[in-house]
Enzyme design. Structure first.
Site, PDB file in Angstrom:
ATOM      1  N   GLU A 112       0.477  -1.513   0.034  1.00 47.89           N
ATOM      2  CA  GLU A 112      -0.607   0.730  -0.338  1.00 47.89           C
ATOM      3  C   GLU A 112       0.636   1.357  -0.148  1.00 47.89           C
ATOM      4  OE1 GLU A 112      -2.516   2.569   3.242  1.00 47.89           O
ATOM      5  OE2 GLU A 112      -2.559   0.440   3.374  1.00 47.89           O
ATOM      6  N   ARG A 168       0.217  10.326   0.469  1.00 47.07           N
ATOM      7  CA  ARG A 168       0.311  11.139   1.350  1.00 47.07           C
ATOM      8  C   ARG A 168       1.511  12.443   0.699  1.00 47.07           C
ATOM      9  NH1 ARG A 168       0.901   8.272   6.798  1.00 47.07           N
ATOM     10  NH2 ARG A 168      -0.927   6.457   6.832  1.00 47.07           N
ATOM     11  N   THR A 207      -4.743   5.892   1.785  1.00 48.31           N
ATOM     12  CA  THR A 207      -4.882   7.457   1.724  1.00 48.31           C
ATOM     13  C   THR A 207      -5.629   8.283   0.875  1.00 48.31           C
ATOM     14  OG1 THR A 207      -3.253   7.531   2.713  1.00 48.31           O
ATOM     15  CG2 THR A 207      -4.372   9.341   3.047  1.00 48.31           C
ATOM     16  N   LYS A 246     -11.213  -1.598   6.653  1.00 46.23           N
ATOM     17  CA  LYS A 246      -9.989  -1.399   7.546  1.00 46.23           C
ATOM     18  C   LYS A 246     -10.429  -0.279   8.392  1.00 46.23           C
ATOM     19  CE  LYS A 246      -6.511   2.132   7.213  1.00 46.23           C
ATOM     20  NZ  LYS A 246      -5.358   2.975   5.870  1.00 46.23           N
TER      21      LYS A 246
END
Length: 215
Positions: A44, A48, A72, A132
């Site tokens: 992943e 960011r 994100t 998640k």
């Protein structure tokens, strides 16, 4: 053309999905290669930093053993950009119905983030049964996951946020946890030194967290 994954397929490749923050695009390929060499295939890469999307694209092109996704993801535009960059799945820190619908429209598997029972219900209402839990430890960690197992026996989780090599095994022992997310596989100091062998060793150590993936 690669067949789209079901989100639960992400748990079939090992107990930990590394949460990766990349500052330098040049680090993306050797970092991914180091993780794959250590047996960690599902990666992943978060959005960011400005290097996130180019890193996903480079890994998708140059590391055939990797299953690279975008983390994100906070809106539909980022989901679209992740798909266009070559991401094979997406992870969001929270749940929005429009992101859920767009993931279906784009054919991009989504692991949506939740932190409360209401958010679990909202995600489940849109057909998501693998979620998640984020930020896992701050919102209740093991106690919350045990509590959610009662009303949601058909939902599985990937807890992320506050997990370490020391506590990950406790999370993975829960029947409603299929895999966990963690940043400890790609510590900033090792990446800054380009210590790819060190990262490969950290990846290899994840195999000891659990003897086999629960199905």
């Amino acid at each position: 053309m690669t067949q789209p994954l079901h989100p639960r397929d992400l748990a079939a490749h090992g107990p930990v999905i590394p949460v990766i923050v990349i500052d330098r695009e040049a680090d993306a390929v050797p970092l991914a290669q180091a993780l794959v060499a250590g047996g960690v295939k599902v990666l992943e890469v978060t959005l960011r930093t400005p290097a996130g999307l180019p890193a996903i694209s480079a890994i998708a092109r140059e590391v055939p053993g990797a299953i690279v996704g975008a983390g994100t993801v906070r809106n539909v535009a980022e989901l679209r950009a992740a798909r266009n960059a070559g991401a094979q799945f997406a992870v969001s820190p929270g749940f929005l119905p429009e992101i859920g619908q767009a993931s279906r429209d784009f054919g991009l598997p989504l692991l949506p983030g939740v932190a409360t029972a209401s958010e679990v219900m909202a995600a489940q209402a849109q057909g998501f049964d693998f979620l998640k839990l984020f930020p896992a430890v701050p919102v209740g960690g093991l106690s919350l996951l045990k509590a959610l197992a009662g009303p949601f026996p058909d939902v599985a989780f990937c807890p992320t946020g506050g997990l370490t090599p020391q506590n990950a095994g406790d999370f993975l022992a829960l029947p409603n946890v299929l895999v966990c997310g963690g940043s400890w596989l790609t510590p900033a100091d090792l990446v800054a030194r380009q210590d790819w062998a060190g990262i490969t060793e950290l990846a290899r150590q994840t195999a000891s967290l659990r003897p086999a993936v629960k199905r």
